[in-house]
Design an enzyme around this catalytic site. Sequence first.
Site, short mmCIF file in Angstrom:
data_model
loop_
_atom_site.label_atom_id
_atom_site.label_comp_id
_atom_site.label_asym_id
_atom_site.label_seq_id
_atom_site.Cartn_x
_atom_site.Cartn_y
_atom_site.Cartn_z
N GLU A 171 2.98 -4.94 5.67
CA GLU A 171 3.39 -6.05 5.30
C GLU A 171 3.48 -6.33 3.72
OE1 GLU A 171 4.98 -8.36 6.98
OE2 GLU A 171 4.30 -6.91 8.97
N ASP A 225 6.54 1.22 6.46
CA ASP A 225 5.39 2.21 7.24
C ASP A 225 5.21 3.27 6.07
OD1 ASP A 225 5.48 0.83 9.61
OD2 ASP A 225 6.73 2.32 10.84
ZN LIG Z 1 7.59 -4.82 9.04
#
Ligand SMILES: [Zn+2]
Length: 416
Positions: free
Chosen positions: A278, A359
Amino acid sequence: MNTFSIVFLFALALATFMRLWLDRRHINHIRAHRAAVPGEFADQISLDAHQRAADYTCAKTRLAMITVAVEAALLLWLTFGGGLQAMHEISAAWLPEGIGRGLALIALLTIVMTVFEMPFSLYRTFRIEERFGFNKMTLGLFCIDALKSLLIAALFGIPFAACVLWLMATMGVWWWLYAWLVWVGFSVFMYAVYPTWIAPLFNKFSPMQDAELRARVERLLTRCGFKVKGLMVMDSSKRSSHGNAYFTGFGKSKRIVFFDTLLARLNPAEVEAVLAHELGHFKLRHVFKRMAWIFSVSLGFLWLLGYLMEKDWFFHGLGVATPSTAMALILFFVVVPNFTFLLQPLLSMYSRRHEFEADQYAVQNASARDLITALVKLYKDNASTLTPDPVHSAFYDSHPPAPIRIARLQQTAAAT
Ligand SMILES: [Zn+2]
């Protein structure tokens, strides 16, 4: 009927057919892969969980197909069936020409659309979510939520719509530029006040209590050079058992929100990895990039609306005999999505690229292995299918399909 009617009917038919075709493919693909867990997940996800995810996704997709068909019928009724013209006549019978009448027309349409949406929403929550054990909502809470949403929409939406109608009526040929500026201001304002004014009307937010987790999260934030005041836990379990975490607001309202359902399922290292993802979205300015895109594209669309509302063929071609500014707004917003539907894959691709980038950021600042185990737990708990149809996924998925996403993370994990 004129040439534009034919163009619109063609776009509507094409978009409806494409939607149904994609959903059908999705269901067939999932069914074809229902019998076995994909190899790479075989030791983490049981056959039972895999089949539950398949059935859940198929049930949701079948409902989506019905919605698509009924929406197309509703749109035909609103335009060629004289629905919008009838709403105009009702509002014109009560109110003189002006902003009040325009607002009444918009309100009438909103009520019709809300009433029409309601059975689908009820079915989704109390049939599908209930059957798969996700729903924690009572009918009472559902009604209160709906009422609150309606009141909030009225509270913020009516002054905003009135302002836009006023600009359309008084600002001459450049009204769309002023309307755009107002809209940008309104969007930024809503984004800023949402976490502190609106979200608390629906959920309780309390500071994160768990000291160990807190310390861990704060270490991550320092490592990433982040200053956030609020680490909040939201009582999402009162509505649904789906888990998530998000980052919201800016300036003083900036905060990180964890669903209590997420904290209940993941261990601290996994929570850290999810949060790092996030933070990646934030650090890489994904929210701002997305907003910049939306704002620039909408400027073009408002200009287009400015052009169309001067043309009688636009109204007559859509079954409306009495042009007005409010009617132009309405027609534009119900008709345009059928033309822009084919841009959906581009939007989805853009969003998936951001997911990969986030990621990557998470892997650099936390552990790839923890992110993988967290994601597998979330896929399993949320009953997300591991075998989406590739074409359906390319069209709609804002997140990369599980196997592709995990494979990328595994490559990185293996490299470190
Ligand atoms: Zn995401």
